[in-house]
Design a protein around this motif. Structure first.
Motif, short mmCIF file in Angstrom:
data_model
loop_
_atom_site.label_atom_id
_atom_site.label_comp_id
_atom_site.label_asym_id
_atom_site.label_seq_id
_atom_site.Cartn_x
_atom_site.Cartn_y
_atom_site.Cartn_z
N SER A 202 0.84 -1.19 0.00
CA SER A 202 0.00 0.00 0.00
C SER A 202 0.88 1.25 0.00
O SER A 202 1.96 1.26 0.58
CB SER A 202 -0.90 -0.01 1.25
N GLU A 203 0.38 2.31 -0.64
CA GLU A 203 1.12 3.57 -0.62
C GLU A 203 1.22 4.13 0.80
O GLU A 203 2.11 4.93 1.11
CB GLU A 203 0.43 4.59 -1.53
N LEU A 204 0.32 3.68 1.68
CA LEU A 204 0.36 4.12 3.08
C LEU A 204 1.58 3.59 3.82
O LEU A 204 1.88 4.05 4.92
CB LEU A 204 -0.92 3.66 3.81
N ARG A 205 2.28 2.62 3.23
CA ARG A 205 3.43 2.04 3.94
C ARG A 205 4.50 3.07 4.26
O ARG A 205 5.21 2.93 5.26
CB ARG A 205 4.02 0.88 3.13
N TRP A 206 4.59 4.10 3.44
CA TRP A 206 5.63 5.12 3.67
C TRP A 206 5.28 6.04 4.84
O TRP A 206 6.11 6.84 5.27
CB TRP A 206 5.86 5.94 2.40
N ALA A 207 4.07 5.90 5.37
CA ALA A 207 3.69 6.68 6.55
C ALA A 207 4.17 6.02 7.83
O ALA A 207 4.11 6.63 8.91
CB ALA A 207 2.17 6.84 6.61
N PHE A 208 4.69 4.78 7.73
CA PHE A 208 5.14 4.04 8.90
C PHE A 208 6.64 3.75 8.81
O PHE A 208 7.21 3.68 7.71
CB PHE A 208 4.34 2.74 9.03
N PRO A 209 7.28 3.57 9.95
CA PRO A 209 8.74 3.42 9.94
C PRO A 209 9.27 2.20 9.19
O PRO A 209 10.34 2.26 8.61
CB PRO A 209 9.09 3.32 11.44
N MET A 210 8.53 1.09 9.20
CA MET A 210 9.08 -0.15 8.67
C MET A 210 9.50 -0.03 7.20
O MET A 210 10.62 -0.39 6.84
CB MET A 210 8.08 -1.29 8.82
N ALA A 211 8.60 0.47 6.35
CA ALA A 211 8.92 0.58 4.92
C ALA A 211 10.09 1.53 4.70
O ALA A 211 10.93 1.30 3.82
CB ALA A 211 7.70 1.06 4.14
N ASN A 212 10.17 2.59 5.50
CA ASN A 212 11.27 3.54 5.37
C ASN A 212 12.61 2.93 5.80
O ASN A 212 13.67 3.47 5.47
CB ASN A 212 10.98 4.78 6.22
N THR A 213 12.55 1.82 6.54
CA THR A 213 13.77 1.16 7.02
C THR A 213 14.34 0.19 5.99
O THR A 213 15.56 0.03 5.90
CB THR A 213 13.46 0.39 8.32
N ILE A 214 13.48 -0.45 5.22
CA ILE A 214 13.91 -1.51 4.29
C ILE A 214 14.39 -0.90 2.98
O ILE A 214 13.60 -0.34 2.21
CB ILE A 214 12.77 -2.51 4.05
N MET A 215 15.68 -1.03 2.71
CA MET A 215 16.29 -0.33 1.59
C MET A 215 15.74 -0.78 0.23
O MET A 215 15.50 0.05 -0.65
CB MET A 215 17.81 -0.55 1.62
N TRP A 216 15.55 -2.08 0.04
CA TRP A 216 15.20 -2.55 -1.30
C TRP A 216 13.81 -2.10 -1.73
O TRP A 216 13.52 -2.03 -2.93
CB TRP A 216 15.34 -4.06 -1.42
N LEU A 217 12.96 -1.76 -0.77
CA LEU A 217 11.63 -1.28 -1.12
C LEU A 217 11.67 0.07 -1.84
O LEU A 217 10.72 0.46 -2.51
CB LEU A 217 10.77 -1.13 0.14
N HIS A 218 12.79 0.77 -1.70
CA HIS A 218 12.91 2.10 -2.30
C HIS A 218 13.21 2.04 -3.81
O HIS A 218 13.12 3.08 -4.48
CB HIS A 218 14.03 2.89 -1.62
N TYR A 219 13.55 0.85 -4.32
CA TYR A 219 14.07 0.77 -5.69
C TYR A 219 13.33 -0.25 -6.53
O TYR A 219 12.79 -1.24 -6.03
CB TYR A 219 15.56 0.38 -5.67
N GLU A 220 13.33 -0.01 -7.85
CA GLU A 220 12.95 -1.02 -8.82
C GLU A 220 14.08 -2.04 -8.92
O GLU A 220 15.19 -1.81 -8.42
CB GLU A 220 12.72 -0.38 -10.20
N GLU A 221 13.81 -3.15 -9.58
CA GLU A 221 14.85 -4.17 -9.74
C GLU A 221 15.96 -3.72 -10.68
O GLU A 221 17.13 -4.00 -10.44
CB GLU A 221 14.23 -5.49 -10.27
N ILE A 222 15.60 -3.03 -11.74
CA ILE A 222 16.59 -2.67 -12.76
C ILE A 222 16.70 -1.15 -12.94
O ILE A 222 17.79 -0.59 -12.95
CB ILE A 222 16.25 -3.32 -14.11
N LEU A 223 15.58 -0.47 -13.06
CA LEU A 223 15.60 0.97 -13.31
C LEU A 223 16.25 1.72 -12.16
O LEU A 223 16.03 1.41 -11.00
CB LEU A 223 14.17 1.48 -13.52
N LYS A 224 17.05 2.70 -12.50
CA LYS A 224 17.76 3.49 -11.49
C LYS A 224 16.85 4.46 -10.76
O LYS A 224 17.13 4.88 -9.65
CB LYS A 224 18.91 4.27 -12.15
N GLU A 225 15.74 4.82 -11.38
CA GLU A 225 14.81 5.75 -10.75
C GLU A 225 14.17 5.09 -9.53
O GLU A 225 13.55 4.03 -9.63
CB GLU A 225 13.71 6.15 -11.74
#
Length: 285
Positions: free
Chosen positions: A224-247
């Motif tokens: 959910s887009e709401l995940r960024w409102a809570f600390p857990m998603a902000n802690t997990i690095m890989w959630l911030h990125y696509e698998e291949i795209l640099k954006e």
């Protein structure tokens, strides 16, 4: 060193010694064994099958970015911190001598020291258990394993270090960011517990912190887009990125800003809450 600084360090030292010598600290050892079994041994087995050693930092990155462990690590730390801050015994006399503000500054310094100890225990044990070699780049055992064994690409072990990490983030940067973000997560939860204890004198802050963890787990699991409102998603690095795209899906700097804002605001509320702290009514018998 002036009197104020001495008092702050005295509070921090007293609380840290009491925390580190509490028999409950054995729970940290249990956590380290669980981490070894759940994350490190599977990675080491994959590396052995591939025919190359892991880099010693890779298991720690896997630990800090595992959804299950990103839930378990804060839970264990909260258990170790469950009865803090203490208001029983000679604590009230201690607060009267040091002053409320110096006491709270000492408590925050204690929290930072406890978190640093806790996170370093996880980092060092991950390095020791890894059986790997020193290096600053991702190992082939991580980056090329799925291409050699494509039938295992969707196994649980393969998700410990997803390509969102090693395709997007240099390894040393991943170590530092994982350590800092997880530490910030723990400090945020700790300040919530302290705020409720100062305001209400009970353990409702523990329940509130547990609820925040649960909501973070739920929203992250549902993507959910709401995940960024809570600390857990902000802690997990890989959630911030696509698998291949640099954006990035969500910029890492925004997560650092999120935690900085949370820590500053919660610290401010803790200091404001000191006005309501009654040194006689808060005594725990």
């Amino acid at each position: 060193m002036n009197k104020t600084v001495k008092q702050i360090f005295s509070v921090a030292k007293t609380e840290y010694i009491r925390w580190i010598t509490n028999p409950r600290i054995i729970i940290l050892g249990v956590l380290l064994i669980f981490i070894k079994t759940l994350a490190i041994e599977p990675l080491a087995a994959r590396a052995e099958k591939f025919g190359e050693k892991l880099i010693i930092f890779e298991p720690f990155i896997a630990v800090g970015n595992s959804g299950m462990l990103a839930m378990l690590i804060p839970l264990v730390f909260l258990v170790l911190l469950a009865d803090y801050p203490k208001f029983g015994g000679n604590t009230m006399f201690f607060i009267s001598r040091t002053g409320k503000r110096n006491w709270l500054c000492g408590q925050i310094l204690f929290l930072i020291s406890a978190i640093f100890t806790f996170m370093n225990a996880i980092l060092l044990s991950s390095i020791l258990f890894s059986g790997g070699k020193f290096g600053t780049n991702w190992s082939d055992a991580v980056t090329k394993y799925n291409s050699r064994f494509p039938e295992e690409a969707f196994n649980f072990d393969s998700q410990l270090l997803p390509s969102n990490l090693y395709n997007q983030i240099p390894m040393i940067k991943a170590v530092l960011q994982t350590f800092i973000l997880m530490s910030a997560y723990l400090l945020t939860l700790s300040l919530i517990i302290y705020l409720f204890k100062i305001l209400f004198g009970n353990a409702t802050g523990f329940a509130a912190a547990m609820g925040i963890i649960a909501l973070g787990v739920t929203t992250t699991s549902l993507y959910s887009e709401l995940r960024w409102a809570f600390p857990m998603a902000n802690t997990i690095m890989w959630l911030h990125y696509e698998e291949i795209l640099k954006e990035p899906i969500y910029p890492v700097w925004a997560s650092f800003l999120y935690f900085a804002a949370a820590i500053i605001i919660l610290s401010a509320f803790n200091f404001l809450g000191l006005k309501k702290l009654n040194l006689t009514e808060s005594i725990e018998l």
